[in-house]
Motif scaffolding. Structure first.
Motif, PDB file in Angstrom:
ATOM      1  N   ARG A 224       6.876  12.131   7.976  1.00  0.00           N
ATOM      2  CA  ARG A 224       7.528  11.447   8.799  1.00  0.00           C
ATOM      3  C   ARG A 224       7.293   9.998   8.770  1.00  0.00           C
ATOM      4  N   LEU A 225       5.989   9.727   8.722  1.00  0.00           N
ATOM      5  CA  LEU A 225       5.637   8.210   8.720  1.00  0.00           C
ATOM      6  C   LEU A 225       6.226   7.509   7.389  1.00  0.00           C
ATOM      7  N   ALA A 226       6.350   8.433   6.573  1.00  0.00           N
ATOM      8  CA  ALA A 226       6.789   7.852   5.094  1.00  0.00           C
ATOM      9  C   ALA A 226       8.097   7.409   5.189  1.00  0.00           C
ATOM     10  N   HIS A 227       9.220   8.146   6.029  1.00  0.00           N
ATOM     11  CA  HIS A 227      10.381   7.873   6.254  1.00  0.00           C
ATOM     12  C   HIS A 227      10.714   6.278   6.742  1.00  0.00           C
ATOM     13  N   SER A 228       9.791   5.917   7.485  1.00  0.00           N
ATOM     14  CA  SER A 228      10.112   4.453   8.225  1.00  0.00           C
ATOM     15  C   SER A 228       9.203   3.434   7.722  1.00  0.00           C
ATOM     16  N   TYR A 229       8.017   3.855   6.808  1.00  0.00           N
ATOM     17  CA  TYR A 229       7.152   2.972   6.429  1.00  0.00           C
ATOM     18  C   TYR A 229       7.564   1.961   5.363  1.00  0.00           C
ATOM     19  N   THR A 230       7.211   0.901   5.476  1.00  0.00           N
ATOM     20  CA  THR A 230       7.685  -0.263   4.322  1.00  0.00           C
ATOM     21  C   THR A 230       6.826  -0.331   2.984  1.00  0.00           C
ATOM     22  N   GLY A 231       5.730   0.206   3.226  1.00  0.00           N
ATOM     23  CA  GLY A 231       4.995   0.184   2.017  1.00  0.00           C
ATOM     24  C   GLY A 231       4.105  -1.044   2.097  1.00  0.00           C
ATOM     25  N   ARG A 232       3.768  -1.754   3.198  1.00  0.00           N
ATOM     26  CA  ARG A 232       3.195  -3.040   3.487  1.00  0.00           C
ATOM     27  C   ARG A 232       2.213  -2.782   4.684  1.00  0.00           C
TER      28      ARG A 232
ATOM     29  N   PRO B 202      -0.673  15.500   5.856  1.00  0.00           N
ATOM     30  CA  PRO B 202      -1.966  15.011   6.886  1.00  0.00           C
ATOM     31  C   PRO B 202      -1.193  14.590   7.958  1.00  0.00           C
ATOM     32  N   THR B 203      -1.621  14.836   9.134  1.00  0.00           N
ATOM     33  CA  THR B 203      -1.420  14.179  10.588  1.00  0.00           C
ATOM     34  C   THR B 203      -2.283  12.814  10.362  1.00  0.00           C
ATOM     35  N   ILE B 204      -1.328  11.957  10.698  1.00  0.00           N
ATOM     36  CA  ILE B 204      -1.789  10.315  10.850  1.00  0.00           C
ATOM     37  C   ILE B 204      -2.037  10.173  12.196  1.00  0.00           C
ATOM     38  N   HIS B 205      -3.293   9.738  12.826  1.00  0.00           N
ATOM     39  CA  HIS B 205      -3.230   9.021  14.112  1.00  0.00           C
ATOM     40  C   HIS B 205      -3.020   7.623  14.257  1.00  0.00           C
TER      41      HIS B 205
ATOM     42  N   LEU C 250       0.802  -0.978   0.035  1.00  0.00           N
ATOM     43  CA  LEU C 250       0.157  -0.056  -0.017  1.00  0.00           C
ATOM     44  C   LEU C 250       0.839   1.534   0.164  1.00  0.00           C
ATOM     45  N   PRO C 251       0.779   1.985  -1.070  1.00  0.00           N
ATOM     46  CA  PRO C 251       1.653   3.345  -1.269  1.00  0.00           C
ATOM     47  C   PRO C 251       1.373   4.163  -0.193  1.00  0.00           C
ATOM     48  N   VAL C 252       2.370   4.898   0.488  1.00  0.00           N
ATOM     49  CA  VAL C 252       2.279   5.972   1.382  1.00  0.00           C
ATOM     50  C   VAL C 252       1.189   6.816   1.220  1.00  0.00           C
ATOM     51  N   GLU C 253       1.009   7.345  -0.038  1.00  0.00           N
ATOM     52  CA  GLU C 253       0.374   8.349  -0.411  1.00  0.00           C
ATOM     53  C   GLU C 253      -1.292   7.835  -0.387  1.00  0.00           C
ATOM     54  N   ASP C 254      -1.371   6.621  -0.367  1.00  0.00           N
ATOM     55  CA  ASP C 254      -2.784   6.206  -0.362  1.00  0.00           C
ATOM     56  C   ASP C 254      -3.253   5.981   0.979  1.00  0.00           C
ATOM     57  N   LEU C 255      -2.487   5.743   2.158  1.00  0.00           N
ATOM     58  CA  LEU C 255      -2.931   5.552   3.384  1.00  0.00           C
ATOM     59  C   LEU C 255      -3.949   6.560   3.881  1.00  0.00           C
ATOM     60  N   PRO C 256      -4.097   7.750   3.882  1.00  0.00           N
ATOM     61  CA  PRO C 256      -5.174   8.714   4.218  1.00  0.00           C
ATOM     62  C   PRO C 256      -6.632   8.296   3.740  1.00  0.00           C
TER      63      PRO C 256
END
Length: 174
Positions: free
Chosen positions: A153-161, A132-135, A88-94
């Protein structure tokens, strides 16, 4: 909120001692603690982290580093919450958080140094904006006092999974 540090009384009550060292297992229980929180959010029966650990050992879901994402998704489905382990790409999370929480693979404490993965947290919502601020809910000790992070900031440590779940149906307001 569920913690990954397994309480000694819970460990003893549910026979965790048969699995070995409680502290060692606690260090790898972030995914199972996150799963427990998901089960509670969906109104399902939520076994203790020790009981989930025993199910994970029996189902060969665990590796030396922790639980397999596909294994957590399978266990969630067996316990009543349809789920999928997927990229799941980081930009799709919200947008995905509009319908349901998800479990994301990140580095503990969301460092910005490029390390990614090794820790599972629940992403549970967001505040829209340019960044966006992720809770989130993090079952680690650090997570007990932290609950949101900018997407950048989350994007730097997120694996995309992530482990995604069926839409969470909130109670009928009528």
């Amino acid at each position: 909120m569920c913690r990954q540090l397994i309480d000694p009384a819970e460990w003893d009550l549910h026979g965790g001692w048969a699995l070995g060292d409680r502290t060692e297992w606690s260090n790898r229980a972030c995914g199972l603690a996150s799963l427990r929180m998901i089960l509670l959010a969906y109104g399902q029966e939520a076994p203790t982290v020790t009981e989930l650990l025993k199910l994970a050992v029996k189902g060969e879901i665990l590796t030396p580093r922790g639980a397999l994402h596909a294994g957590i998704a399978r266990l969630a489905a067996e316990l009543g919450v349809p789920s999928t382990a997927e990229p799941l790409p980081v930009e799709d999370l919200p947008a995905r958080l509009d319908d349901a929480p998800l479990i994301a693979s990140v580095t503990e404490q969301f460092p910005e140094d490029g390390r990614s993965g090794g820790h599972l947290v629940i992403l549970r919502g967001y505040e829209d904006g340019p960044d966006p601020t992720i809770h989130f809910r993090d079952p680690s000790r650090w997570g007990q006092t932290h609950g949101h992070v900018p997407l950048s900031r989350l994007a730097h440590s997120y694996t995309g999974r992530a482990i995604t779940f069926a839409p969470l149906i909130h109670g009928d307001p009528s």
